[in-house]
Write a protein that holds these residues in place. Structure first.
Motif, PDB file in Angstrom:
ATOM      1  N   PRO A  50       0.805  -1.234   0.000  1.00 19.47           N
ATOM      2  CA  PRO A  50       0.000   0.000   0.000  1.00 19.47           C
ATOM      3  C   PRO A  50       0.836   1.282   0.000  1.00 19.47           C
ATOM      4  N   LEU A  51       2.100   1.198   0.377  1.00 18.90           N
ATOM      5  CA  LEU A  51       2.968   2.375   0.404  1.00 18.90           C
ATOM      6  C   LEU A  51       3.618   2.670  -0.945  1.00 18.90           C
ATOM      7  N   TYR A  52       3.502   1.747  -1.898  1.00 14.55           N
ATOM      8  CA  TYR A  52       4.103   1.941  -3.221  1.00 14.55           C
ATOM      9  C   TYR A  52       3.352   3.032  -3.971  1.00 14.55           C
ATOM     10  N   GLN A  53       4.071   4.086  -4.345  1.00 10.31           N
ATOM     11  CA  GLN A  53       3.494   5.214  -5.082  1.00 10.31           C
ATOM     12  C   GLN A  53       4.278   5.398  -6.374  1.00 10.31           C
ATOM     13  N   PRO A  54       3.775   4.872  -7.490  1.00 10.90           N
ATOM     14  CA  PRO A  54       4.512   4.965  -8.756  1.00 10.90           C
ATOM     15  C   PRO A  54       4.815   6.402  -9.181  1.00 10.90           C
ATOM     16  N   ALA A  55       4.000   7.356  -8.789  1.00  8.31           N
ATOM     17  CA  ALA A  55       4.212   8.750  -9.202  1.00  8.31           C
ATOM     18  C   ALA A  55       5.510   9.334  -8.637  1.00  8.31           C
ATOM     19  N   ARG A  56       6.070   8.726  -7.616  1.00  3.71           N
ATOM     20  CA  ARG A  56       7.300   9.228  -7.002  1.00  3.71           C
ATOM     21  C   ARG A  56       8.540   8.876  -7.804  1.00  3.71           C
ATOM     22  N   PHE A  57       8.419   7.975  -8.784  1.00  3.17           N
ATOM     23  CA  PHE A  57       9.564   7.504  -9.548  1.00  3.17           C
ATOM     24  C   PHE A  57       9.428   7.911 -11.007  1.00  3.17           C
ATOM     25  N   THR A  58      10.556   7.957 -11.711  1.00  6.35           N
ATOM     26  CA  THR A  58      10.542   8.277 -13.134  1.00  6.35           C
ATOM     27  C   THR A  58      10.820   7.021 -13.938  1.00  6.35           C
ATOM     28  N   GLY A  59      10.394   7.021 -15.186  1.00  5.60           N
ATOM     29  CA  GLY A  59      10.653   5.903 -16.079  1.00  5.60           C
ATOM     30  C   GLY A  59       9.383   5.136 -16.408  1.00  5.60           C
ATOM     31  N   THR A  60       9.584   3.982 -17.008  1.00  2.00           N
ATOM     32  CA  THR A  60       8.457   3.138 -17.385  1.00  2.00           C
ATOM     33  C   THR A  60       7.853   2.510 -16.128  1.00  2.00           C
TER      34      THR A  60
END
Length: 92
Positions: A50-60
């Motif tokens: 639940p803590l995974y936030q894809p918007a915090r990272f760049t790339g595919t």
């Protein structure tokens, strides 16, 4: 726009592949085998999903997941080494 987080079940094959690629980082076999460490990593990732936030990272999307899983696994391996082997070290 914020990235949608895939479900853990959808991402499991990629997570397992990343987990298996980290085997070389665990060379301490006297107390814990790699299979034990791998299971702890997968359980930890599932717990922290639940803590995974894809918007915090760049790339595919695959790279975003890989970065998060690698950081989570690195922290867990560091903690396991500290908790498992640190107790045998003398303080001075």
């Amino acid at each position: 726009m914020e990235d949608a987080r895939p479900s853990f079940d959808e991402s499991y094959p990629q997570i397992k592949k990343i987990d298996d690629s980290r085997r070389h980082r665990w060379t301490y076999v006297s107390i814990m085998e790699w299979a034990d460490v791998s299971q702890e990593m997968l359980a930890h990732i599932a717990e922290k999903w639940p803590l995974y936030q894809p918007a915090r990272f760049t790339g595919t999307p695959e790279k975003k997941l890989e970065k998060w899983v690698n950081k989570t696994c690195s922290n867990l391996i560091h903690n396991l080494k500290r908790d498992t082997y640190g107790r045998f070290a003398k303080p001075c």
